[in-house]
Design a protein around this motif. Structure first.
Motif, PDB file in Angstrom:
ATOM      1  N   LEU A 204       0.975  -1.098  -0.077  1.00 13.77           N
ATOM      2  CA  LEU A 204      -0.094   0.116   0.096  1.00 13.77           C
ATOM      3  C   LEU A 204       0.854   1.381   0.029  1.00 13.77           C
ATOM      4  O   LEU A 204       1.729   1.286   0.923  1.00 13.77           O
ATOM      5  N   SER A 226      -7.631   8.724  -0.533  1.00 11.91           N
ATOM      6  CA  SER A 226      -7.429   7.295  -1.151  1.00 11.91           C
ATOM      7  C   SER A 226      -5.974   6.897  -1.259  1.00 11.91           C
ATOM      8  O   SER A 226      -5.071   7.723  -1.579  1.00 11.91           O
ATOM      9  N   ARG A 258      -5.146  -2.243   6.853  1.00 19.19           N
ATOM     10  CA  ARG A 258      -6.124  -1.617   5.910  1.00 19.19           C
ATOM     11  C   ARG A 258      -6.002  -2.055   4.405  1.00 19.19           C
ATOM     12  O   ARG A 258      -7.234  -2.206   3.856  1.00 19.19           O
ATOM     13  N   THR A 259      -4.879  -2.359   4.050  1.00 17.42           N
ATOM     14  CA  THR A 259      -4.685  -3.067   2.881  1.00 17.42           C
ATOM     15  C   THR A 259      -5.627  -4.606   2.784  1.00 17.42           C
ATOM     16  O   THR A 259      -6.493  -4.896   2.207  1.00 17.42           O
ATOM     17  N   GLU A 261      -7.935  -5.703   4.996  1.00 20.14           N
ATOM     18  CA  GLU A 261      -9.231  -5.511   5.283  1.00 20.14           C
ATOM     19  C   GLU A 261      -9.996  -4.849   4.212  1.00 20.14           C
ATOM     20  O   GLU A 261     -11.231  -5.076   4.017  1.00 20.14           O
ATOM     21  N   SER A 262      -9.341  -4.079   3.276  1.00 17.99           N
ATOM     22  CA  SER A 262      -9.907  -3.743   2.143  1.00 17.99           C
ATOM     23  C   SER A 262     -10.137  -4.680   1.132  1.00 17.99           C
ATOM     24  O   SER A 262     -10.898  -4.711   0.042  1.00 17.99           O
ATOM     25  N   ALA A 263      -9.076  -5.677   0.891  1.00 18.82           N
ATOM     26  CA  ALA A 263      -9.046  -6.912  -0.141  1.00 18.82           C
ATOM     27  C   ALA A 263      -9.947  -7.979   0.244  1.00 18.82           C
ATOM     28  O   ALA A 263      -9.863  -8.982  -0.490  1.00 18.82           O
ATOM     29  N   TRP A 276      -7.946   1.197  -5.211  1.00 15.25           N
ATOM     30  CA  TRP A 276      -7.800   2.482  -4.271  1.00 15.25           C
ATOM     31  C   TRP A 276      -8.495   2.073  -2.989  1.00 15.25           C
ATOM     32  O   TRP A 276      -9.727   1.415  -3.310  1.00 15.25           O
ATOM     33  N   THR A 277      -7.849   2.244  -2.027  1.00 13.92           N
ATOM     34  CA  THR A 277      -8.781   2.076  -0.685  1.00 13.92           C
ATOM     35  C   THR A 277      -9.092   3.442   0.122  1.00 13.92           C
ATOM     36  O   THR A 277      -8.273   4.167   0.064  1.00 13.92           O
ATOM     37  N   GLU A 278     -10.241   3.662   0.625  1.00 18.19           N
ATOM     38  CA  GLU A 278     -10.383   4.952   1.518  1.00 18.19           C
ATOM     39  C   GLU A 278     -11.090   4.303   2.954  1.00 18.19           C
ATOM     40  O   GLU A 278     -11.649   4.835   3.335  1.00 18.19           O
ATOM     41  N   ILE A 279     -10.832   3.139   3.006  1.00 18.34           N
ATOM     42  CA  ILE A 279     -11.371   2.492   4.233  1.00 18.34           C
ATOM     43  C   ILE A 279     -10.996   3.220   5.600  1.00 18.34           C
ATOM     44  O   ILE A 279      -9.811   3.560   5.953  1.00 18.34           O
ATOM     45  N   TYR A 285     -16.206  -1.378  14.104  1.00 17.47           N
ATOM     46  CA  TYR A 285     -15.712  -2.254  12.982  1.00 17.47           C
ATOM     47  C   TYR A 285     -15.504  -3.701  13.538  1.00 17.47           C
ATOM     48  O   TYR A 285     -14.794  -3.885  14.289  1.00 17.47           O
TER      49      TYR A 285
END
Length: 341
Positions: A204, A226, A258-259, A261-263, A276-279, A285
């Motif tokens: 990331l 992002s 964050r990577t 949890e985004s994937a 792109w992540t904006e988590i 959570y």
């Protein structure tokens, strides 16, 4: 959920200004996320906290020397450009100081003409799109002219660029280091692997949004910047196999967390993907992948403090931070570490 819920008193002298000589000799606060129990160790003791079959997930992004000092063509006025995101081959989204001097059409010269930039657009929050002209390889020019973009709370000059880089940094693109990984040495990583711990790598590219203050009192109204990430199939397989075997997935840093949890799908399976992540992770959570987290000590009222509070509970975290202050732990990027287990 109020911003003030995530405040704590931090004496300024506890903000680490320089990296310690031996990366793995920083201190380590171990926090049990269920009981709130706290133990004090040295970072290299992390190996004793890891078990055979655990999967340690690191972010192998590489910080680019993204801070450029130049002069406006025609006036010779000094101007600072911070590279944030590559938009096209030679076009970057940047942060420019002083911004009012960087109107569309402004040309900036760096390194006596080795690199020329032209402001071609103004985007969100006043950031500038700059198109660069140069001869040769951009990364080599950047390495020659650029400085490491240290966070605003570090005022000392960094003598060795590599100290703001993890030992496993590979893919160039970050404007800030994934600092939890700065504590690992190659020797410690080898010892961890020899113990039977699987190391998986994700990427990331950390943006300066990491340091962006939360300006709204109701944190749910905060919007994250992002950041680009990718996970290769081989690495996703390592993580999924550990989960399937009932072993722990331990994230090195909030960026790796964050990577992942985004994937991940809702059932916790990590996909090989990019995007792109904006988590934004805050208390309430439900984590899909990670079981534990190695991280540094974060700023009061920051999104990173909210993330660790989501994992261990706000009361446990604020108590651990109070303990860290009383025990004179070093805070932020070059500071000490915490393992939430």
């Amino acid at each position: 959920m109020k911003l003030s819920d995530f405040n704590f008193d931090l004496p300024e002298e506890l903000i680490a200004q320089d990296p310690i000589e031996d990366r793995s000799s920083s201190r380590l606060l171990v926090l049990d996320k269920n009981s709130g129990e706290i133990q004090h160790h040295v970072f290299k003791d992390i190996i004793d906290e890891l078990q055979e079959g655990d999967c340690l997930v690191v972010n192998d992004t590489k910080v680019i020397p993204a801070r450029l000092i130049g002069n406006r063509v025609g006036t010779d006025g000094r101007i600072e450009v911070l590279l944030l995101k590559r938009k096209a081959d030679n076009v970057w989204e940047t942060l420019v100081k002083p911004g009012k001097k960087a109107k569309i059409g402004t040309k900036i010269t760096f390194g006596e003409g080795l690199l020329i930039g032209e402001v071609i657009d103004i985007v969100e929050e006043g950031n500038r799109l700059i198109r660069f002209e140069f001869e040769g390889i951009f990364e080599e020019i950047l390495d020659k002219l650029g400085e490491m973009p240290l966070p605003p709370y570090i005022t000392h000059e960094l003598k060795d660029k590599n100290r703001y880089q993890t030992v496993y940094a590979k893919h160039e693109g970050s404007a800030a280091a994934p600092t939890a990984g700065l504590h690992f040495t190659n020797e410690l990583l080898k010892a961890i692997e020899d113990k039977g711990v699987v190391i998986a790598k994700v990427t990331l590219h950390v943006g300066l949004g990491t340091f962006r203050p939360v300006k709204v009192d109701n944190i749910l109204e905060h919007h994250m910047h992002s950041e680009f990430f990718f996970i290769e199939e081989s690495e996703a397989n390592k993580i999924n196999q550990a989960k399937k075997a009932g072993k722990r997935v331990i994230s090195v840093g909030t960026t790796s967390c964050r990577t992942l949890e985004s994937a991940a799908s809702q059932d916790g399976v990590v996909k090989a993907t990019s995007g792109w992540t904006e988590i934004f992770i805050y208390p309430g959570y439900q984590f899909k992948v990670i079981d534990g987290l190695i991280t540094n000590f974060h700023l009061p009222e920051s999104t990173l403090l909210m993330l660790v509070s989501a994992l261990a509970g706000k009361e446990h975290i604020l108590n651990a931070y109070k303990t860290a202050v009383n025990e004179r732990y070093r805070f932020f990027s070059f500071g000490d570490a915490m393992f939430i287990k």
